[in-house]
Scaffold this active site. Structure first.
Site, PDB file in Angstrom:
ATOM      1  N   ASP A  72      44.867  40.470  14.867  1.00  0.00           N
ATOM      2  CA  ASP A  72      43.612  40.421  15.609  1.00  0.00           C
ATOM      3  C   ASP A  72      42.422  40.557  14.655  1.00  0.00           C
ATOM      4  O   ASP A  72      42.558  41.021  13.513  1.00  0.00           O
ATOM      5  CB  ASP A  72      43.622  41.566  16.638  1.00  0.00           C
ATOM      6  CG  ASP A  72      42.741  41.296  17.838  1.00  0.00           C
ATOM      7  OD1 ASP A  72      41.940  40.348  17.799  1.00  0.00           O
ATOM      8  OD2 ASP A  72      42.842  42.057  18.820  1.00  0.00           O
TER       9      ASP A  72
ATOM     10  N   ASP B 276      40.784  36.188  25.814  1.00  0.00           N
ATOM     11  CA  ASP B 276      41.110  37.420  26.539  1.00  0.00           C
ATOM     12  C   ASP B 276      40.998  37.212  28.039  1.00  0.00           C
ATOM     13  O   ASP B 276      41.322  38.107  28.816  1.00  0.00           O
ATOM     14  CB  ASP B 276      40.173  38.559  26.114  1.00  0.00           C
ATOM     15  CG  ASP B 276      40.637  39.181  24.811  1.00  0.00           C
ATOM     16  OD1 ASP B 276      41.735  38.817  24.340  1.00  0.00           O
ATOM     17  OD2 ASP B 276      39.908  40.025  24.264  1.00  0.00           O
TER      18      ASP B 276
HETATM   19  C1  DGJ Z   1      41.352  41.680  21.459  1.00  0.00           C
HETATM   20  C2  DGJ Z   1      42.533  40.846  21.807  1.00  0.00           C
HETATM   21  O1  DGJ Z   1      42.144  39.556  22.121  1.00  0.00           O
HETATM   22  C3  DGJ Z   1      43.276  41.505  22.959  1.00  0.00           C
HETATM   23  O2  DGJ Z   1      44.338  40.691  23.363  1.00  0.00           O
HETATM   24  C4  DGJ Z   1      43.754  42.839  22.514  1.00  0.00           C
HETATM   25  O3  DGJ Z   1      44.710  42.707  21.499  1.00  0.00           O
HETATM   26  C5  DGJ Z   1      42.569  43.689  22.059  1.00  0.00           C
HETATM   27  N1  DGJ Z   1      41.787  42.999  21.063  1.00  0.00           N
HETATM   28  C6  DGJ Z   1      43.049  44.988  21.476  1.00  0.00           C
HETATM   29  O4  DGJ Z   1      42.025  45.709  20.931  1.00  0.00           O
END
Ligand code: DGJ
Length: 734
Positions: free
Chosen positions: A473, A543
């Site tokens: 990430d 997300d």
């Molecule tokens: C952003 C990601 O896109 C989410 O899926 C998740 O992993 C969060 N970060 C966790 O902080």
């Protein structure tokens, strides 16, 4: 594939269906043609060399005028071309003018491969390399054009060598530039925001410069490093479409400039803002690859050309050709609030339902109960895992599941042991307050010692837990660009050096542990770019897991990246991003058009929902090869929902995956909005063999129809009651 016409000094680069042509005239490299394939022939006429202001050898008096109008292939500034330059330098004396002249060329089998950056590869390639030189500075520029015999794409890249004796500064090195002779084009771009990535914008070009870019240190949620230039009548199935993208994950620049004579200058490359590069004598600089596609069969074919190229010539992972395990990720299930007991409950239930991979997301390390701390401290939180993370991984393995973990390697929390020990490791400008974003700072990945320290921590965890999957990430953009390791005159190199550092660590990861399935992510889809595909065969697209919104996000995403790369999961309803409720099976149908997985607390599902999961998994496993290897046809437009009953024919989306050998196809239809008292919707299929007969089930009946019938008469979508109802139909060629 690549021809050189010696007398005319012309280069003709052919893909199976397209041609790209260049010429040397008066010592300058000029663009002639990009479009549908032409037989090899002299194209001098198109250069308009017999029109004023004429080349300098014909009319030296008007040299500057000539520069401002000629169809340049790799333009520079400071000598009369006032359009956007592709290449810029600054000499030790502070001068910036530059003029590139043709020196020589070579045509060879294969293509350039880069050690520090992602690049396409393949045995069936041929490359044209043209050498240009600016005599007063002795700067040499190598333009490369590569074609693969199985792809309708042209790969361009640029290398610069300082053949002089003094260091020079590169102020811009775009990867591709071309001057097209066309004034009716429209520009299609992908814009967005967090949880709303890759929406489609399409506007006619006006005179002047139309640009999308990123200065965020990542390719960004806001604009994708992709754009298409299309004719006004172009749609998914027909019309001219020129597509451009960059195999790069940092600051980019993409622009179309409609000029005084209605030429269109098209450019893509590293963003020249926040960039410069000191090039010592004899040193070289390599710019990332750009990919160019021309299709005269609309946007759909343009996208399929990109998909095929990336599938065959960019994605390296062993997972490219395998059915990826069905995963369950705990992020939307628990966020930061979990411990070993809670996660094991989810994992046990998931294993019973046939889910194969358990992914533990953010919050397993340091003392991280929120996003306020611990990034950089990649050791397990003892409060959550009293026996360590390897013991937890072992329990997951006993359930018969593989184990995956979330990392955010590039980041550091102010509240972390790492930051307390090495405050200078964060990107920062001395004596300027460093901006927090999601309560974190960005590590200076241009520094090898920083990357080494993170790598050592990651390796400990990877080896002790026998990881099968990593979600990498990156949750903030870069600010206050400054590196403690760079001298003042090279600070502008940081943004690019940072990206090279990210690539270095990803390269270590995928070469040391090639069996690990790496999924890239950046706060959702802020690094959804071709550069990342070289390391991770799938990228978390957003997300936002709402099926309705995903129709748009995934439609936009597949404009240039393959569906097999689109990270997509089923989550709970009401959806956490939108509050919307959509049917469980429609969520599955949408997620199945990407990588597929679950992102929810399976212990809290209803019995009905749980009972559907084994069938969804079976369906995914059956169709995954078709989604991964098939040709995608986008049939609907999720950006134009119905506003009134009269427009209800628009309130739907549909797409089709057709096997490359034509033997089967998977059709998915989503009724976005139901309308009262409406007749059935008739959806025309595409990409089938007109003469072949296909067998399929519809409304409980088996039917057999020819491809021609299905494409010209279509399928009737009826008996669907309610918004976001869906149908999947498997067509098998008889
Ligand atoms: C952003 C990601 O896109 C989410 O899926 C998740 O992993 C969060 N970060 C966790 O902080």
């Amino acid at each position: 594939m690549i021809a050189y016409l010696e007398t005319a000094q012309q280069f003709q680069i052919n893909t199976p269906h397209t041609t790209y042509a260049l010429a040397v005239a008066d010592g300058y490299l000029m663009h002639i043609y990009f479009g549908k394939r032409l037989a090899v022939q002299d194209l001098t006429d198109l250069l308009r060399l017999n029109e004023s202001p004429y080349t300098p050898t014909v009319n030296l008096r008007e040299k500057a005028f000539f520069f401002d109008t000629y169809p340049a292939e790799y333009p520079t500034g400071g000598t009369g071309d006032y359009r956007e330059a592709a290449f810029g330098i600054e000499t030790a004396d502070g001068f910036r003018a530059c003029e590139l002249h043709y020196v020589e060329h070579r045509i060879f089998k294969g293509k350039p491969l880069f050690s520090e950056m992602p690049h396409t590869f393949g045995d069936n390639a041929e490359t044209l390399e043209i050498t240009l030189r600016d005599a007063p500075t002795d700067v040499t520029v190598f333009l490369s054009y590569t074609v693969f015999d199985d792809s309708d794409v042209i790969i361009r890249s640029v290398k610069v060598r300082n053949s002089g004796k003094k260091a020079i500064k590169l102020t811009r090195v775009l990867s591709a530039s071309l001057d097209m002779d066309n004034d009716r084009l429209e520009m299609l771009t992908l814009y967005g925001s967090w949880a709303r990535e890759r929406q489609i914008d399409r506007v006619p070009l006006r005179h002047g410069k139309q640009r999308i870019d990123s200065l965020r240190g990542e390719s960004s949620h806001q604009y994708s490093p992709f754009f298409a230039l299309v004719s006004p009548e172009t749609n998914e199935q027909s019309g001219a479409a020129y597509g451009f993208t960059l195999i790069y994950s940092g600051n980019f620049f993409a622009q179309a400039e409609l000029t005084q004579h209605c030429q269109t200058r098209i450019q893509i490359g590293i963003n020249p803002d926040d960039f410069s590069w000191e090039l010592q004598a004899d040193a070289e600089f390599q710019a990332p690859e750009a990919v160019m596609v021309y299709s005269d069969n609309g946007l759909g074919e343009m996208s399929r050309c990109f998909h095929k190229l990336f599938d065959h010539h960019l994605i390296r992972s062993v997972w490219r050709d395998k059915i990826r395990p069905v995963l369950i990720n705990n992020w939307e299930a628990t966020y930061f609030h979990f411990d070993e007991t809670k996660l094991l409950q989810i994992a046990e239930q998931a294993a019973d339902l046939g889910i194969e991979l358990f992914v533990m997301d953010d919050g397993w390390f340091g003392h991280r109960d929120s996003d306020d701390s611990s990034l950089g401290d990649w050791f397990p939180d003892k409060r959550k895992f009293p026996n360590g993370i390897h013991a937890f991984a072992e329990k997951i393995s006993v359930l018969g599941m593989q184990f995956g973990l979330w990392f955010e390697p590039e980041m550091v929390s102010p509240d972390s042991d790492l930051f307390r020990a090495h405050p200078d490791w964060a990107i920062q400008i001395p004596s300027r307050e460093l901006s927090l974003c999601r309560a974190q700072f960005v590590l200076d990945f241009s520094r090898k010692e920083v990357r080494d320290a993170i790598w050592a921590q990651m390796q400990d965890i990877i080896e002790s837990t026998h990881l099968s999957y990593i979600k990498w990430d990156m949750n903030r953009q870069l600010t206050e660009l400054g590196s403690a390791a760079l001298p003042a005159h090279r600070q502008q190199e940081l943004a690019h050096r940072y990206v090279l550092g990210v690539y270095d660590l990803m390269e270590r990861l995928v070469t040391t542990y090639p069996q690990i399935l790496l999924e890239n992510c950046s706060g959702g889809g802020a690094r959804f770019d071709a550069g990342m595909l070289y390391y991770s065969p799938q990228i978390w697209a957003s997300d936002n897991t709402d099926a309705r919104d995903r129709l748009r996000i995934q439609h936009g995403a597949t404009m240039f990246l393959p569906p097999s790369a689109v990270g997509a999961h089923i989550s709970v309803c009401p959806n956490h991003a939108t509050g919307r409720t959509t049917p469980f099976d429609t969520r599955a149908a949408v997620a199945m058009s990407g990588t597929f997985g679950y992102e929810l607390d399976v212990t809290r599902l209803t019995d009905d929902e749980k009972s559907r999961i084994p069938a969804q998994i079976e369906c995914y496993r059956r169709f995954s090869p078709l989604v991964r290897n098939g040709l995608q046809y986008r049939l609907g437009d999720p950006f134009s929902p119905s506003k009134t009953a009269a427009q209800a024919q628009n309130g739907w989306d549909a797409w089709l995956f057709v096997a490359e050998d034509g033997a089967e196809a998977l059709f998915t239809y989503v009724q976005i909005s139901a309308e009262a008292n409406m007749r059935s919707r008739r959806i025309l299929l595409a990409g089938l063999e007109p003469e072949s007969v296909y067998r399929y089930e519809i409304d409980g009946n088996t039917q057999e129809k020819t491809g021609a019938y299905l494409m010209q008469c279509g399928l009737l979508m009826r008996n669907l009651f309610g918004d976001m109802q869906s149908v999947q139909i498997h067509l098998i060629r008889q």
